[in-house]
Design an enzyme around this catalytic site. Structure first.
Site, PDB file in Angstrom:
ATOM      1  N   HIS A   1     -16.299  -3.627   5.172  1.00 55.42           N
ATOM      2  CA  HIS A   1     -15.580  -2.047   5.801  1.00 55.42           C
ATOM      3  C   HIS A   1     -16.271  -1.419   6.520  1.00 55.42           C
ATOM      4  CE1 HIS A   1     -13.976   1.974   4.383  1.00 55.42           C
ATOM      5  NE2 HIS A   1     -14.444   2.555   4.915  1.00 55.42           N
TER       6      HIS A   1
ATOM      7  N   GLU B   1      -7.686   4.036   8.588  1.00 54.85           N
ATOM      8  CA  GLU B   1      -6.906   4.990   8.245  1.00 54.85           C
ATOM      9  C   GLU B   1      -7.581   6.012   8.539  1.00 54.85           C
ATOM     10  OE1 GLU B   1      -6.898   7.179   4.535  1.00 54.85           O
ATOM     11  OE2 GLU B   1      -8.061   5.778   4.050  1.00 54.85           O
TER      12      GLU B   1
ATOM     13  N   ARG C   1     -23.559   6.889  -5.144  1.00 55.79           N
ATOM     14  CA  ARG C   1     -23.119   8.039  -5.300  1.00 55.79           C
ATOM     15  C   ARG C   1     -22.860   7.770  -6.575  1.00 55.79           C
ATOM     16  NH1 ARG C   1     -16.887   8.077  -2.441  1.00 55.79           N
ATOM     17  NH2 ARG C   1     -17.843   7.046  -0.803  1.00 55.79           N
TER      18      ARG C   1
ATOM     19  N   LYS D   1       0.941  -1.068   0.453  1.00 56.28           N
ATOM     20  CA  LYS D   1      -0.089  -0.219   0.187  1.00 56.28           C
ATOM     21  C   LYS D   1       1.259   1.179  -0.289  1.00 56.28           C
ATOM     22  CE  LYS D   1      -3.822  -0.143   2.361  1.00 56.28           C
ATOM     23  NZ  LYS D   1      -5.098  -0.599   3.894  1.00 56.28           N
TER      24      LYS D   1
ATOM     25  N   LYS E   1      -1.325  -7.316   6.253  1.00 49.36           N
ATOM     26  CA  LYS E   1      -1.800  -8.915   5.753  1.00 49.36           C
ATOM     27  C   LYS E   1      -2.900  -7.958   5.132  1.00 49.36           C
ATOM     28  CE  LYS E   1      -3.154 -12.851   6.122  1.00 49.36           C
ATOM     29  NZ  LYS E   1      -2.031 -14.105   5.877  1.00 49.36           N
TER      30      LYS E   1
ATOM     31  N   ARG F   1     -11.506  14.604   7.294  1.00 47.63           N
ATOM     32  CA  ARG F   1     -12.208  15.968   7.127  1.00 47.63           C
ATOM     33  C   ARG F   1     -13.343  15.386   6.666  1.00 47.63           C
ATOM     34  NH1 ARG F   1     -12.963  11.846   2.477  1.00 47.63           N
ATOM     35  NH2 ARG F   1     -11.536  10.517   2.269  1.00 47.63           N
TER      36      ARG F   1
ATOM     37  N   GLY G   1      -8.428   7.644  -2.238  1.00 42.94           N
ATOM     38  CA  GLY G   1      -9.065   7.094  -3.209  1.00 42.94           C
ATOM     39  C   GLY G   1      -9.353   5.977  -3.774  1.00 42.94           C
TER      40      GLY G   1
ATOM     41  N   GLU H   1     -11.627   4.428   9.962  1.00 45.30           N
ATOM     42  CA  GLU H   1     -12.235   2.851   9.499  1.00 45.30           C
ATOM     43  C   GLU H   1     -11.035   1.834   9.529  1.00 45.30           C
ATOM     44  OE1 GLU H   1     -12.383   5.697   4.498  1.00 45.30           O
ATOM     45  OE2 GLU H   1     -10.901   5.116   5.023  1.00 45.30           O
TER      46      GLU H   1
ATOM     47  N   ILE I   1      -6.556  -9.002   3.778  1.00 40.92           N
ATOM     48  CA  ILE I   1      -7.999  -9.565   4.861  1.00 40.92           C
ATOM     49  C   ILE I   1      -8.503  -9.814   4.170  1.00 40.92           C
ATOM     50  CG2 ILE I   1      -9.397  -9.578   6.392  1.00 40.92           C
ATOM     51  CD1 ILE I   1      -6.130  -9.494   7.289  1.00 40.92           C
TER      52      ILE I   1
HETATM   53  P1  ADP Z   1     -14.600   8.605   0.969  1.00 41.80           P
HETATM   54  O1  ADP Z   1     -13.860   7.940   2.396  1.00 41.80           O
HETATM   55  O2  ADP Z   1     -15.270  10.266   1.850  1.00 41.80           O
HETATM   56  O3  ADP Z   1     -15.501   7.744   0.402  1.00 41.80           O
HETATM   57  P2  ADP Z   1     -12.843   8.557  -1.159  1.00 41.80           P
HETATM   58  O4  ADP Z   1     -11.511   7.795  -0.464  1.00 41.80           O
HETATM   59  O5  ADP Z   1     -13.454   8.497  -2.226  1.00 41.80           O
HETATM   60  O6  ADP Z   1     -13.189   8.759   0.327  1.00 41.80           O
HETATM   61  O7  ADP Z   1     -12.283   9.554  -1.802  1.00 41.80           O
HETATM   62  C1  ADP Z   1     -13.092  10.956  -1.652  1.00 41.80           C
HETATM   63  C2  ADP Z   1     -12.958  11.771  -3.306  1.00 41.80           C
HETATM   64  O8  ADP Z   1     -11.592  12.591  -2.533  1.00 41.80           O
HETATM   65  C3  ADP Z   1     -12.750  11.610  -3.459  1.00 41.80           C
HETATM   66  O9  ADP Z   1     -12.782  12.732  -5.317  1.00 41.80           O
HETATM   67  C4  ADP Z   1     -11.089  11.129  -4.401  1.00 41.80           C
HETATM   68  O10 ADP Z   1     -10.835  10.940  -5.553  1.00 41.80           O
HETATM   69  C5  ADP Z   1     -10.540  12.288  -3.563  1.00 41.80           C
HETATM   70  N1  ADP Z   1      -9.189  11.582  -2.826  1.00 41.80           N
HETATM   71  C6  ADP Z   1      -8.803  10.942  -1.782  1.00 41.80           C
HETATM   72  N2  ADP Z   1      -8.781  10.924  -1.381  1.00 41.80           N
HETATM   73  C7  ADP Z   1      -7.615  11.233  -1.576  1.00 41.80           C
HETATM   74  C8  ADP Z   1      -5.877  12.006  -3.063  1.00 41.80           C
HETATM   75  N3  ADP Z   1      -4.546  11.085  -1.502  1.00 41.80           N
HETATM   76  N4  ADP Z   1      -5.596  12.083  -3.584  1.00 41.80           N
HETATM   77  C9  ADP Z   1      -6.014  12.952  -4.467  1.00 41.80           C
HETATM   78  N5  ADP Z   1      -7.702  12.469  -4.454  1.00 41.80           N
HETATM   79  C10 ADP Z   1      -8.109  11.705  -3.367  1.00 41.80           C
HETATM   80  P1  ADP Z   2      -8.077   4.524   0.607  1.00 44.54           P
HETATM   81  O1  ADP Z   2      -6.770   5.957   1.396  1.00 44.54           O
HETATM   82  O2  ADP Z   2      -7.461   4.340  -0.763  1.00 44.54           O
HETATM   83  O3  ADP Z   2      -9.119   4.610   1.445  1.00 44.54           O
HETATM   84  P2  ADP Z   2      -7.999   2.379   2.375  1.00 44.54           P
HETATM   85  O4  ADP Z   2      -6.935   2.578   3.341  1.00 44.54           O
HETATM   86  O5  ADP Z   2      -9.238   3.102   3.414  1.00 44.54           O
HETATM   87  O6  ADP Z   2      -7.045   3.826   1.422  1.00 44.54           O
HETATM   88  O7  ADP Z   2      -8.408   1.008   1.511  1.00 44.54           O
HETATM   89  C1  ADP Z   2      -9.277   1.105   1.185  1.00 44.54           C
HETATM   90  C2  ADP Z   2     -10.406   0.007   0.641  1.00 44.54           C
HETATM   91  O8  ADP Z   2      -9.028  -1.304   0.268  1.00 44.54           O
HETATM   92  C3  ADP Z   2     -11.027  -1.071   1.905  1.00 44.54           C
HETATM   93  O9  ADP Z   2     -12.166  -0.034   2.151  1.00 44.54           O
HETATM   94  C4  ADP Z   2     -11.165  -2.547   1.310  1.00 44.54           C
HETATM   95  O10 ADP Z   2     -12.247  -2.576   0.965  1.00 44.54           O
HETATM   96  C5  ADP Z   2      -9.676  -2.054   0.698  1.00 44.54           C
HETATM   97  N1  ADP Z   2      -8.449  -2.625   1.870  1.00 44.54           N
HETATM   98  C6  ADP Z   2      -7.584  -1.591   2.147  1.00 44.54           C
HETATM   99  N2  ADP Z   2      -6.410  -2.552   3.067  1.00 44.54           N
HETATM  100  C7  ADP Z   2      -6.948  -3.585   2.801  1.00 44.54           C
HETATM  101  C8  ADP Z   2      -6.446  -5.310   3.656  1.00 44.54           C
HETATM  102  N3  ADP Z   2      -5.310  -4.999   5.086  1.00 44.54           N
HETATM  103  N4  ADP Z   2      -7.125  -6.727   3.735  1.00 44.54           N
HETATM  104  C9  ADP Z   2      -8.090  -6.384   2.523  1.00 44.54           C
HETATM  105  N5  ADP Z   2      -8.741  -5.748   1.746  1.00 44.54           N
HETATM  106  C10 ADP Z   2      -8.336  -4.149   1.954  1.00 44.54           C
HETATM  107 MG    MG Z   3      -9.691   5.033   3.344  1.00 43.78          MG
END
Ligand code: ADP
Ligand code: ADP
Ligand code: MG
Length: 459
Positions: free
Chosen positions: A208, A291, A339, A158, A201, A295, A164, A278, A203
């Site tokens: 979520h 994480e 959405r 990751k 790991k 916001r 996003g 989350e 999972i």
């Molecule tokens: P939520 O958890 O609110 O669903 P998302 O992960 O879907 O959030 O992100 C919300 C918005 O912010 C989306 O428009 C996504 O493209 C944007 N976004 C989130 N994190 C980032 C990032 N690190 N860089 C660019 N855009 C991001």
């Molecule tokens: P983002 O910043 O893109 O939102 P997250 O860490 O919140 O990243 O993860 C986004 C999604 O990716 C989670 O909702 C889940 O579906 C998947 N994911 C993230 N980490 C794991 C993991 N360790 N094992 C399985 N799925 C994961």
């Molecule tokens: Mg997330």
């Protein structure tokens, strides 16, 4: 209280914030790019300032232009929305130095949760479980192999700065690990300007589940229940609901346990304002911290519907220094959000920008639409394809779902493609109706429909 707020965002969230300001009797300043001059948020705000050309890095991400706009219009505060600069410690810091209130957590709280690696450390300190993985960033192939051997495949590589749903790769063995390690690094560098990656790991088939939190400047922190966001495509949420069917049907005690864990994390970070903690939950009911989104979250309206709390107004009040004095938050009924994206679900979700012809939004009791589109509006090709969020509220899950299906079937947006027909298919799926689904739902759904999603590319 603030007299005037600048909204450093666009689209539905800018409209959402302007609406909250109007109800609080606060004047608003919109900012926009040249491509967004016909946008609803520009028309709704009291004043509007053009920031520059369409690409976000020439407008919505230009810190110096945003600060100049704020100075010229003499605002007291900036609401960053989500995405763009909403989680930028640098931006929050500069606002503070310019004596403009950043509507979000304090720069220090943001710093202690700045990326996924420091957030894992913080969760560890708070005694909250995290997926087994590396201690901080993984610098080279050897370390990546050693960590993966220790925790066992499958693992997930990751991006530390990821967001996003982007910047993740699954690896099932040493070979795919080494390959994934290098591609993940270069992708992370390109997408986030930070090549840092770590390993945790993977999972299998998790749920979520996230908790909405609010904190004031006096150290009071509460949670407002959970949201289940397991209906995802490529790690991006497409349908969310609260309460979580997994918690309601299977693990009733998890709400209390996870809510406490979310608050412990927020306390450890000295968190203020609104945020989301989350987690992923496995089939046995074990939960792991992922994480904190520092916001307002895209899916915040479902929490608003079941708690009656206006989260954007709360953000503004808390930023103005008001104490948290909500009576015990009660969760009533059930809410679901779809959405809606301008994408073609039957052509690999290809973005579908363009001018909207006929527009007939649904209505009726229990239906809420947060959107910035209208007939004649042109969806620009430069930004996230979200064109609106439809929220259905009912006294229970069955009623909320019936209303959502009814409302989505009424919804007409012509001349561009939208995800509505695809979401209708999901809403009508028997497993979804039973509330029996995890994050692999969409992949399984495609498989059983004989539709090809590129599975190996999904992470
Ligand atoms: P939520 O958890 O609110 O669903 P998302 O992960 O879907 O959030 O992100 C919300 C918005 O912010 C989306 O428009 C996504 O493209 C944007 N976004 C989130 N994190 C980032 C990032 N690190 N860089 C660019 N855009 C991001
Ligand atoms: P983002 O910043 O893109 O939102 P997250 O860490 O919140 O990243 O993860 C986004 C999604 O990716 C989670 O909702 C889940 O579906 C998947 N994911 C993230 N980490 C794991 C993991 N360790 N094992 C399985 N799925 C994961
Ligand atoms: Mg997330």
């Amino acid at each position: 209280m603030f007299e005037k707020i600048l909204i450093a965002n666009r689209g539905e969230i800018a409209v959402r914030v302007i609406r909250a300001c109007k109800e609080l009797n606060i004047k608003t300043v919109a900012v926009y790019s040249e491509a967004d001059s016909n946008s609803m948020h520009v028309q709704m705000a009291d004043e509007a300032i053009c920031l520059g050309k369409a690409p976000a890095n020439e407008s919505y991400l230009k810190v110096e232009r945003l600060i100049s706009a704020a100075e010229i219009t003499d605002v007291d505060a900036i609401h960053p929305g989500y995405g763009f600069l909403s989680e930028s410690v640098h931006f929050a810091d500069i606002c503070e130095k310019c004596n403009i209130k950043f509507i979000g957590p304090s720069p220090n709280a943001m710093k202690s949760l700045e990326n996924k690696a420091v957030s894992r450390d913080l969760a560890k300190k708070a005694g909250v479980p995290i997926p087994p993985g590396s201690d901080g960033p993984v610098e080279n192939e050897q370390d990546a192999l050693a960590v993966s051997k220790k925790i066992g495949y499958p693992v997930l590589i990751k991006a530390i700065a990821g967001g996003g749903g982007r910047g993740m790769r699954v690896a099932h063995n040493d070979i795919s690990l080494v390959r994934g390690f290098h591609t993940a690094k270069s992708e992370a560098e390109k997408a986030f300007g930070d090549a840092g990656v770590y390993i945790e790991k993977f999972i299998e088939n998790p749920h979520h589940i996230e908790f909405q939190i609010l904190g004031d400047n006096k150290g009071n922190i509460i949670h407002l229940g959970e949201r289940d966001c397991s209906i995802q495509r490529r790690n991006q949420k497409i349908i969310e609901e609260t309460p979580s069917p997994l918690i309601e049907n299977k693990f009733k005690d998890l709400r209390k346990k996870m809510g406490k864990a979310a608050i412990r994390i927020a306390q450890e970070a000295k968190y203020t304002n609104a945020g989301t903690v989350e987690f992923i939950v496995d089939d046995k009911g074990n939960f792991y911290f992922l994480e904190v989104n520092k916001r307002i979250q895209v899916e915040h309206p479902i929490t608003e519907e079941v708690t009656g709390v206006d989260l954007v107004k709360m953000q503004i009040l808390l930023a103005a220094g008001e104490p948290l004095k909500l009576p015990d938050v009660q969760i009533r009924g059930h809410a679901i959000e779809c959405r809606i994206n301008a994408e073609d679900p039957y052509d690999d979700f290809k973005p579908s920008p363009g001018t909207i012809g006929i527009y007939y939004p649904p209505g009726g009791k229990g239906i809420r639409l947060d959107s910035h589109i209208y007939s004649g509006y042109s969806v620009p090709p430069y930004y996230d394809s979200l064109i609106g969020k439809l929220i259905a509220y009912g006294k229970d899950r069955r009623e909320a779902l019936t209303k959502m299906i009814r409302a989505m079937s009424e919804f007409v947006v012509s001349d561009i493609k939208t995800t509505i027909p695809f979401q209708l298919e999901i809403l009508k799926d028997p497993n979804f109706a039973r509330g029996s689904y995890s994050t692999n739902f969409v992949d399984k759904f495609f498989e059983s429909a004989g539709r090809k999603e590129v599975i190996e590319e999904k992470m």
